[in-house]
Motif scaffolding. Structure first.
Motif, PDB file in Angstrom:
ATOM      1  N   VAL A 132      -0.872 -39.831  25.683  1.00 55.74           N
ATOM      2  CA  VAL A 132       0.462 -39.274  25.475  1.00 55.74           C
ATOM      3  C   VAL A 132       1.410 -39.905  26.486  1.00 55.74           C
ATOM      4  O   VAL A 132       0.976 -40.500  27.484  1.00 55.74           O
ATOM      5  N   PRO A 133       2.716 -39.823  26.254  1.00 58.35           N
ATOM      6  CA  PRO A 133       3.670 -40.420  27.205  1.00 58.35           C
ATOM      7  C   PRO A 133       3.457 -39.884  28.616  1.00 58.35           C
ATOM      8  O   PRO A 133       3.222 -38.691  28.817  1.00 58.35           O
ATOM      9  N   PHE A 134       3.521 -40.794  29.574  1.00 57.22           N
ATOM     10  CA  PHE A 134       3.315 -40.421  30.973  1.00 57.22           C
ATOM     11  C   PHE A 134       4.582 -39.729  31.464  1.00 57.22           C
ATOM     12  O   PHE A 134       5.434 -40.324  32.115  1.00 57.22           O
ATOM     13  N   SER A 135       4.669 -38.435  31.124  1.00 59.30           N
ATOM     14  CA  SER A 135       5.874 -37.666  31.424  1.00 59.30           C
ATOM     15  C   SER A 135       5.504 -36.198  31.599  1.00 59.30           C
ATOM     16  O   SER A 135       4.563 -35.704  30.979  1.00 59.30           O
ATOM     17  N   ARG A 136       6.288 -35.496  32.444  1.00 59.50           N
ATOM     18  CA  ARG A 136       6.058 -34.072  32.649  1.00 59.50           C
ATOM     19  C   ARG A 136       6.174 -33.303  31.334  1.00 59.50           C
ATOM     20  O   ARG A 136       5.474 -32.321  31.113  1.00 59.50           O
ATOM     21  N   SER A 137       7.039 -33.754  30.437  1.00 58.38           N
ATOM     22  CA  SER A 137       7.255 -33.051  29.171  1.00 58.38           C
ATOM     23  C   SER A 137       6.032 -33.088  28.262  1.00 58.38           C
ATOM     24  O   SER A 137       5.943 -32.315  27.309  1.00 58.38           O
ATOM     25  N   LEU A 195       0.026 -23.790  42.928  1.00 56.79           N
ATOM     26  CA  LEU A 195       1.069 -24.628  43.510  1.00 56.79           C
ATOM     27  C   LEU A 195       0.813 -25.012  44.955  1.00 56.79           C
ATOM     28  O   LEU A 195       1.288 -26.037  45.417  1.00 56.79           O
ATOM     29  N   VAL A 196       0.094 -24.180  45.693  1.00 58.97           N
ATOM     30  CA  VAL A 196      -0.059 -24.426  47.130  1.00 58.97           C
ATOM     31  C   VAL A 196      -1.521 -24.356  47.515  1.00 58.97           C
ATOM     32  O   VAL A 196      -2.360 -23.893  46.757  1.00 58.97           O
ATOM     33  N   GLY A 197      -1.797 -24.808  48.742  1.00 63.60           N
ATOM     34  CA  GLY A 197      -3.124 -24.651  49.317  1.00 63.60           C
ATOM     35  C   GLY A 197      -4.080 -25.767  48.991  1.00 63.60           C
ATOM     36  O   GLY A 197      -5.239 -25.709  49.381  1.00 63.60           O
ATOM     37  N   ASP A 198      -3.652 -26.785  48.301  1.00 63.00           N
ATOM     38  CA  ASP A 198      -4.562 -27.862  47.935  1.00 63.00           C
ATOM     39  C   ASP A 198      -3.769 -29.169  47.923  1.00 63.00           C
ATOM     40  O   ASP A 198      -2.770 -29.289  47.195  1.00 63.00           O
ATOM     41  N   SER A 199      -4.206 -30.130  48.730  1.00 60.63           N
ATOM     42  CA  SER A 199      -3.490 -31.408  48.794  1.00 60.63           C
ATOM     43  C   SER A 199      -3.523 -32.148  47.469  1.00 60.63           C
ATOM     44  O   SER A 199      -2.592 -32.901  47.144  1.00 60.63           O
ATOM     45  N   ASP A 200      -4.597 -31.949  46.671  1.00 60.57           N
ATOM     46  CA  ASP A 200      -4.676 -32.623  45.374  1.00 60.57           C
ATOM     47  C   ASP A 200      -3.566 -32.167  44.435  1.00 60.57           C
ATOM     48  O   ASP A 200      -3.063 -32.943  43.615  1.00 60.57           O
ATOM     49  N   VAL A 201      -3.160 -30.879  44.573  1.00 59.01           N
ATOM     50  CA  VAL A 201      -2.096 -30.359  43.723  1.00 59.01           C
ATOM     51  C   VAL A 201      -0.794 -31.095  43.987  1.00 59.01           C
ATOM     52  O   VAL A 201      -0.098 -31.546  43.064  1.00 59.01           O
ATOM     53  N   GLY A 202      -0.469 -31.223  45.268  1.00 57.91           N
ATOM     54  CA  GLY A 202       0.759 -31.940  45.620  1.00 57.91           C
ATOM     55  C   GLY A 202       0.725 -33.385  45.186  1.00 57.91           C
ATOM     56  O   GLY A 202       1.719 -33.939  44.699  1.00 57.91           O
ATOM     57  N   GLU A 203      -0.440 -34.027  45.341  1.00 58.15           N
ATOM     58  CA  GLU A 203      -0.558 -35.428  44.946  1.00 58.15           C
ATOM     59  C   GLU A 203      -0.397 -35.584  43.438  1.00 58.15           C
ATOM     60  O   GLU A 203       0.242 -36.528  42.953  1.00 58.15           O
ATOM     61  N   PHE A 204      -0.967 -34.627  42.682  1.00 55.16           N
ATOM     62  CA  PHE A 204      -0.843 -34.695  41.225  1.00 55.16           C
ATOM     63  C   PHE A 204       0.610 -34.624  40.792  1.00 55.16           C
ATOM     64  O   PHE A 204       1.091 -35.452  40.008  1.00 55.16           O
ATOM     65  N   TRP A 205       1.350 -33.630  41.321  1.00 52.67           N
ATOM     66  CA  TRP A 205       2.739 -33.452  40.889  1.00 52.67           C
ATOM     67  C   TRP A 205       3.643 -34.563  41.406  1.00 52.67           C
ATOM     68  O   TRP A 205       4.707 -34.823  40.807  1.00 52.67           O
ATOM     69  N   PHE A 207       3.144 -37.633  41.068  1.00 52.30           N
ATOM     70  CA  PHE A 207       3.224 -38.668  40.035  1.00 52.30           C
ATOM     71  C   PHE A 207       4.295 -38.329  38.991  1.00 52.30           C
ATOM     72  O   PHE A 207       4.737 -39.206  38.239  1.00 52.30           O
ATOM     73  N   PHE A 208       4.711 -37.066  38.966  1.00 50.48           N
ATOM     74  CA  PHE A 208       5.722 -36.641  38.005  1.00 50.48           C
ATOM     75  C   PHE A 208       7.055 -36.352  38.699  1.00 50.48           C
ATOM     76  O   PHE A 208       7.917 -35.676  38.131  1.00 50.48           O
TER      77      PHE A 208
END
Length: 872
Positions: A132-137, A195-205, A207-208
């Motif tokens: 799918v398109p590499f987009s938050r939507s 949303l918080v408490g995990d560095s992987d979460v921040g890294e994932f978002w 990219f968007f």
């Protein structure tokens, strides 16, 4: 055997000679084989032949392949993005289409470059993977997504996605890690809403472009399928379609020298008569594809091509009067043709002897047999436990040494002349014994004349007499005015002797008429003081030896007169009421096809099954219930985290499956085994490439897959099944699973309300049987060495529970959430006291009495009332 003609592409020469997939790609208008190393890698700009097709040209080539294999294939057209689960199952864990066009030339394949991609994964057993398109939507709350970056793979699970979908998506992550990153990358899992408490979460978002809420609107779903009438068209030689029928269809409409199209809306079938040519078939397939294109249904409709004699069950289901008896199978046809060819060339052709069944369990264990006599269970003496009556029902417990502990296997054997009440009681009693037995044993229901070989092997020798001893059978024949044909050595009796060895031989009493004879068997005829042995012309010396051994078992004092088929005296035929025709053809074992695995789903009383293609052990998800259909017998597998907590309920699911006629080969009386996750016997695991460590893992499906992916396997020697749970009175239950009896609709749906009795002695007609309450300190099943006490001790007078033990402050739940068939069941309750969580008002409404009056009833009466309300 392959058949070649000028119409067949040379690329198909030798096709089908080896098992497994063979794939061809159409390159520059010619077929080229795809090497096995590239199987599963499909280019979006190419068309392939993989036992199924993607375009009109590929359809023609599939027809030629079919001709090369002697018209023995069913062909399916598959379109990218609309693949069937059956097709995807051949390429587990997934197909990820590659941009570009396939090339058979050496060097780098066209269109293959590495880039960051966002994929969506849909499916709980096979996965539809789509870029799918590499987009938050592109993200939503309903699906599972994979973000594949150069150094890390992220799995994003929408909050509405199922555990099974998340677990399956992890297999795709594993596939990408191994094939695209050569295992050199990290894996991170992201939970929707975290949303918080995990560095992987921040890294994932990141990219968007940073976090932003995902809209709450559900992902757009595909067009809803609408039931369409089935319309049958005849396709002429010019490719013109002429409608000849709708909805009310009959097989006689299909002629051998013509081709037809059956339009069922979401799927279309092209049926090709045996006497049609490849050219006619190509015209028909082109006509069907043109028809779909003109209606703009080309991509979303599944197209299947069938040759006469190879119709699928789905296709047959659209016809009112498809013959029940299957036509000669291709297996048998090919067998006869090959034998004829070798005979013509002067070779002597002999049929290979049938191989003996090899048991998967130790058949030298301990056997106990009880006869059902009304509401009594009577233990059969060891000397008599290999003699059963067809008018009775029995419970068989077989204990044998397993790998690390003794295992138990329970059978309820239902005689073909037994009464429904005895059958119901047999299932009821067996379920009770199994639910109170240590080790979560396997239980099975078997019907006379449909016994699995394993059942005979644990008995080793077995004699089945006509008639019955139980009170239920005697009452039935008295009320019906039927002659009592219970075996009596002073009367005429005919026994069929069968088996394969001294460890597997049976004598079955049959009707004493000449029509009961069969040239493939040996028989014993007893007529007063005269005894004959009759040896069929098609029997072997091994069977003659079994006949001699069986005579010794039935009556060692007999001195039989041995007769060969064709040399019988008149007195022999007179004993059978005269000579008539009987089967003289050799009985040939039918070819047994591969087993099928189905998943049960039951929502709001709607019972459905879904086939799992190309199944493996990993398809047995712990949250679900499955049935393994082996054509002669069924295995119901119950996941540890499924909502089914009683083997009686699981057995009932197996009975419902038989009634749906999913596969034609199954008898409604086929044996049904019920197996719990973590306690799978070898005769079940032999159908899989089984890894015991997977069966003993903890956690849900997603947690198990994640632990495997990260190399952190959490398992034990046996599953944890008895976590304490809160009871209505605030105490802690000894067991988290029910030790009670749940309702079994069929055949155990009509159980009369009288005390259950268990005889200490072996006399079925004991006038003073000892009555014990269910699950007392002195178990009613005390003859079973593996029974564990599963509820608090009660003395002989403590069958009544004081209503005061139910606290006024107990948690209250609605009736719909407390039933064993609830779609939204309550957790963390004592499942043996479901009724106690009802409000006083709802309790009185359902039971017709207040709680205090209910708990003054005998325990067996309480259980019966709860069963009727699905609370037990």
């Amino acid at each position: 055997m392959a058949f070649y003609s000028k119409d067949v592409d040379s690329a198909f020469h030798g096709a089908g000679a080896k098992p497994g997939l063979e794939i061809w790609c159409i390159e520059n208008l010619r077929l080229v084989p795809v090497p096995k190393s590239s199987h599963g890698k499909f280019y979006s700009g190419s068309a392939y032949v993989v036992l199924s097709v993607d375009s009109a040209l590929a359809s023609d080539k599939a027809l030629e392949l079919d001709a090369a294999l002697g018209s023995c294939t069913v062909q399916y057209r598959e379109v990218q993005g609309q693949e069937t689960e059956k097709f995807l199952s051949y390429f587990k864990p997934c197909i990820i289409p590659v941009e570009g066009v396939y090339s058979s030339q050496p060097g780098k394949l066209k269109g293959e470059t590495y880039r960051v991609t966002l994929l969506t994964c849909k499916g709980d057993h096979v996965v539809h993977v789509k870029e799918v398109p590499f987009s938050r939507s592109s993200l939503n709350h309903d699906d599972v997504f994979i973000l594949d970056t150069a150094s890390k793979i992220f799995l994003f699970s929408g909050c509405n996605s199922s555990i099974q979908e998340r677990a399956k998506a992890l297999e795709v992550v594993q596939y990408i890690k191994e094939n695209k990153h050569t295992r050199n990358c990290e894996v991170a899992t992201i939970e929707d809403g975290k949303l918080v408490g995990d560095s992987d979460v921040g890294e994932f978002w990141s990219f968007f472009g940073g976090y932003a809420p995902i809209p709450r609107d559900s992902a757009l779903s595909g067009p809803q399928q609408v039931d369409s009438p089935a319309i049958l068209f005849w396709i002429n030689l010019q490719g013109k379609l002429s409608q000849i029928g709708s909805n009310s269809l009959d097989k006689d409409m299909l002629e051998k020298n013509k081709c037809y199209m059956l339009d069922c809306g979401a799927e279309v079938f092209v049926w090709m008569g045996r006497n049609t040519s490849i050219t006619e078939r190509k015209i028909s397939i082109s006509a069907a594809e043109d028809f779909l294109r003109k209606q703009d249904r080309s991509n979303g409709t599944h197209l299947t091509f069938l040759t006469e004699g190879l119709e699928t069950l789905i296709f047959k289901s659209y016809f009112n009067s498809w013959p029940k008896t299957a036509e000669t199978k291709l297996y048998d046809e090919g067998r006869e043709k090959v034998a004829a060819i070798f005979k013509q060339q002067g070779y002597e052709v002999k049929e290979l002897p049938e191989e003996d069944f090899q048991p998967y369990i130790n058949c030298r264990g301990t056997l106990k047999v009880w006869r059902v006599n009304g509401h009594e269970l009577c233990l059969i003496p060891v000397s008599e436990q290999t003699k059963l009556y067809s008018g009775d029902c029995y419970i068989v417990q077989y204990t044998y040494p397993g790998n690390e502990r003794d295992e138990s296997l329970f059978y309820a054997w239902l005689g073909d002349g037994s009464v429904p009440e005895d059958r119901a009681d047999a299932i009821f009693h067996m379920s009770a014994i199994v639910d109170s037995t240590k080790g979560d044993p396997v239980m099975a229901q078997v019907t006379q004349n449909k016994e699995p070989v394993q059942f005979f092997l644990i008995f080793q020798t077995l004699i089945v007499y006509k008639g019955g001893i139980s009170a239920g059978y005697k009452k039935f024949i008295a009320e019906s005015g039927i002659c009592d044909d219970t075996y009596d050595e002073k009367r005429t009796a005919l026994f069929r002797v069968q088996g394969t060895s001294p460890e597997n031989m049976q004598a079955i009493q049959v009707d004493h008429v000449s029509g009961s004879l069969n040239s493939s068997y040996c028989y014993v005829l007893q007529n007063g003081t005269s005894v004959f042995t009759w040896i069929g012309n098609l029997t072997s010396s091994r069977e003659h030896d079994l006949l001699d051994r069986m005579i010794e078992l039935i009556n060692p004092a007999w001195q039989p007169i041995s007769l060969r088929e064709g040399s019988e005296p008149d007195s022999f035929w007179s004993s059978l009421g005269g000579k008539t025709e009987y089967p003289r053809e050799k009985e040939i074992k039918k070819f047994i096809e591969d087993p099928h695995l189905f998943k049960f789903t039951c929502t709001e009383g709607d019972f459905k099954v879904k086939e799992i293609y190309s199944f493996t052990q990993d398809d047995l998800t712990t949250e679900d219930v499955f049935v393994l259909d082996c054509h002669k017998e069924l295995y119901v597998w119950v996941g540890r985290r499924s909502t089914i907590k009683s083997k009686a309920v699981a057995l009932n699911l197996g009975l419902k499956f038989l009634q749906t006629h999913i596969l034609e080969e199954l008898s409604l009386e086929a044996p049904i085994y019920v197996i719990s996750e973590g306690y799978e016997p070898l005769f079940f695991t032999c159908f899989f490439e089984w890894d015991p460590s997977k069966a003993n893992m903890n956690g849900n499906s997603f947690e198990r897959k994640l632990a495997t992916l990260k190399g952190k396997i959490s398992s034990g020697t046996a599953p944890t099944r008895n976590a304490p749970k809160a009871t209505p009175d605030g105490s802690r239950s000894r067991s988290g699973s029910s030790n009670g009896w749940e309702k079994s609709v069929s055949p155990a749906s009509s159980i009369s309300g009288s005390h259950l009795k268990f005889s200490d002695n072996h006399n079925a007609s004991s006038p003073t049987p000892v009555v014990r309450k269910l699950f007392t300190g002195s178990s009613p099943y005390q003859d079973s060495p593996v029974v564990e006490q599963s509820t608090p001790l009660m003395n002989e007078n403590s069958n009544q529970i004081d209503a005061s033990e139910i606290s006024a402050n107990s948690i209250i739940y609605p009736y719909q959430r407390l039933t064993v068939v609830s779609t939204d069941p309550v957790s963390d309750i004592d499942v043996t006291k479901r009724e106690a969580y009802l409000s006083q008002e709802e309790f009185a409404e359902k039971f017709g009495m207040p709680k205090g009056a209910f708990y003054k009833l005998p325990k067996w009466r309480q259980n019966k009332l709860k069963m009727a309300l699905n609370l037990f």
